[in-house]
Design an enzyme around this catalytic site. Sequence first.
Site, PDB file in Angstrom:
ATOM      1  N   GLY A  72     152.797 -92.485  32.098  1.00  0.00           N
ATOM      2  CA  GLY A  72     153.879 -93.388  31.779  1.00  0.00           C
ATOM      3  C   GLY A  72     153.439 -94.834  31.943  1.00  0.00           C
ATOM      4  O   GLY A  72     152.391 -95.125  32.532  1.00  0.00           O
ATOM      5  N   GLY A  73     154.239 -95.738  31.402  1.00  0.00           N
ATOM      6  CA  GLY A  73     153.949 -97.155  31.581  1.00  0.00           C
ATOM      7  C   GLY A  73     153.194 -97.755  30.403  1.00  0.00           C
ATOM      8  O   GLY A  73     152.908 -97.091  29.417  1.00  0.00           O
ATOM      9  N   CYS A 110     151.597-104.113  32.809  1.00  0.00           N
ATOM     10  CA  CYS A 110     152.702-103.147  32.725  1.00  0.00           C
ATOM     11  C   CYS A 110     153.803-103.603  31.776  1.00  0.00           C
ATOM     12  O   CYS A 110     154.929-103.098  31.816  1.00  0.00           O
ATOM     13  CB  CYS A 110     153.277-102.845  34.109  1.00  0.00           C
ATOM     14  SG  CYS A 110     152.033-102.208  35.251  1.00  0.00           S
ATOM     15  N   PHE A 149     145.260-102.843  34.472  1.00  0.00           N
ATOM     16  CA  PHE A 149     143.819-102.966  34.733  1.00  0.00           C
ATOM     17  C   PHE A 149     143.453-102.197  35.980  1.00  0.00           C
ATOM     18  O   PHE A 149     144.195-102.191  36.958  1.00  0.00           O
ATOM     19  CB  PHE A 149     143.437-104.446  34.916  1.00  0.00           C
ATOM     20  CG  PHE A 149     142.030-104.645  35.420  1.00  0.00           C
ATOM     21  CD1 PHE A 149     140.952-104.555  34.549  1.00  0.00           C
ATOM     22  CD2 PHE A 149     141.780-104.895  36.765  1.00  0.00           C
ATOM     23  CE1 PHE A 149     139.650-104.709  35.022  1.00  0.00           C
ATOM     24  CE2 PHE A 149     140.488-105.058  37.235  1.00  0.00           C
ATOM     25  CZ  PHE A 149     139.419-104.963  36.354  1.00  0.00           C
ATOM     26  N   ALA A 159     147.675 -97.500  41.790  1.00  0.00           N
ATOM     27  CA  ALA A 159     146.522 -98.379  42.006  1.00  0.00           C
ATOM     28  C   ALA A 159     146.968 -99.545  42.885  1.00  0.00           C
ATOM     29  O   ALA A 159     147.795-100.365  42.471  1.00  0.00           O
ATOM     30  CB  ALA A 159     145.972 -98.879  40.682  1.00  0.00           C
ATOM     31  N   ALA A 163     150.492-100.777  41.116  1.00  0.00           N
ATOM     32  CA  ALA A 163     151.028-100.206  39.881  1.00  0.00           C
ATOM     33  C   ALA A 163     151.133 -98.688  40.021  1.00  0.00           C
ATOM     34  O   ALA A 163     150.282 -98.057  40.654  1.00  0.00           O
ATOM     35  CB  ALA A 163     150.121-100.555  38.702  1.00  0.00           C
ATOM     36  N   ILE A 164     152.170 -98.134  39.431  1.00  0.00           N
ATOM     37  CA  ILE A 164     152.375 -96.683  39.456  1.00  0.00           C
ATOM     38  C   ILE A 164     152.618 -96.198  38.035  1.00  0.00           C
ATOM     39  O   ILE A 164     153.448 -96.751  37.312  1.00  0.00           O
ATOM     40  CB  ILE A 164     153.573 -96.299  40.347  1.00  0.00           C
ATOM     41  CG1 ILE A 164     153.289 -96.659  41.803  1.00  0.00           C
ATOM     42  CG2 ILE A 164     153.881 -94.807  40.233  1.00  0.00           C
ATOM     43  CD1 ILE A 164     154.462 -96.423  42.748  1.00  0.00           C
ATOM     44  N   GLY A 194     148.644 -91.639  38.804  1.00  0.00           N
ATOM     45  CA  GLY A 194     149.137 -91.967  40.141  1.00  0.00           C
ATOM     46  C   GLY A 194     149.363 -93.436  40.352  1.00  0.00           C
ATOM     47  O   GLY A 194     150.173 -94.059  39.667  1.00  0.00           O
TER      48      GLY A 194
END
Length: 204
Positions: A79-80, A175, A84, A159, A144-145, A157
């Site tokens: 997703g998303g 994102c 980077f 970062a 970020a997820i 997952g």
Amino acid sequence: MHGSRPLVEVVRLGRVSYQEALRLQQVYVNRHRSGPAHALLLCEHLPVYTTGIRHKPYPAALLERLRLLGAHVHRTNRGGLITFHGPGQLVCYPVLNLSSFKKSVRWYVCELERTIISACGRFGIEASTSPHTGVWVRDNKICAIGIHCSRYVTSHGLALNCNTELSWFSHIVPCGIEGKGVTSLSAELQRDELSCLIFHGVNH
């Protein structure tokens, strides 16, 4: 969770290419076919921009410009939107069968966010969630997820920016969120030795 707590194997991959991490995630996803085989893959990537499924393909000219910066570019099934990954970032890929925890993707994402907020708190950093996915310090995203979940088995997952070179993010709208920034543990604490703490046992 119901019953005893599931066991999760922690796998420290060190610094690996994004492509290799995708391959290894699939290996661990496939292990779930014969029963729960929960794993947490920890790694750090070479510079790479990744795009998610919530967007039509990005213009070829944009992707080529990113490649010219010295980064790889990959389209993924998470997703998303675009983000980077690179040195100084702790990337975590939980490969879990949510049937052993709670069959709720929303619950799972909230648990990831809570875990990172707690980790930031250990460094004295006040992080929080927002209407946007991920973990934030004020208006700056620190983690970020982006996940994928099929038949309750998770991949991809989060970062967490530890001492990431943040200038890599200036070439994209991270994102897809306009008007927001990015930050890292090092930027918040004004010190640069954090990767040694965060990546202990993760890097080579």
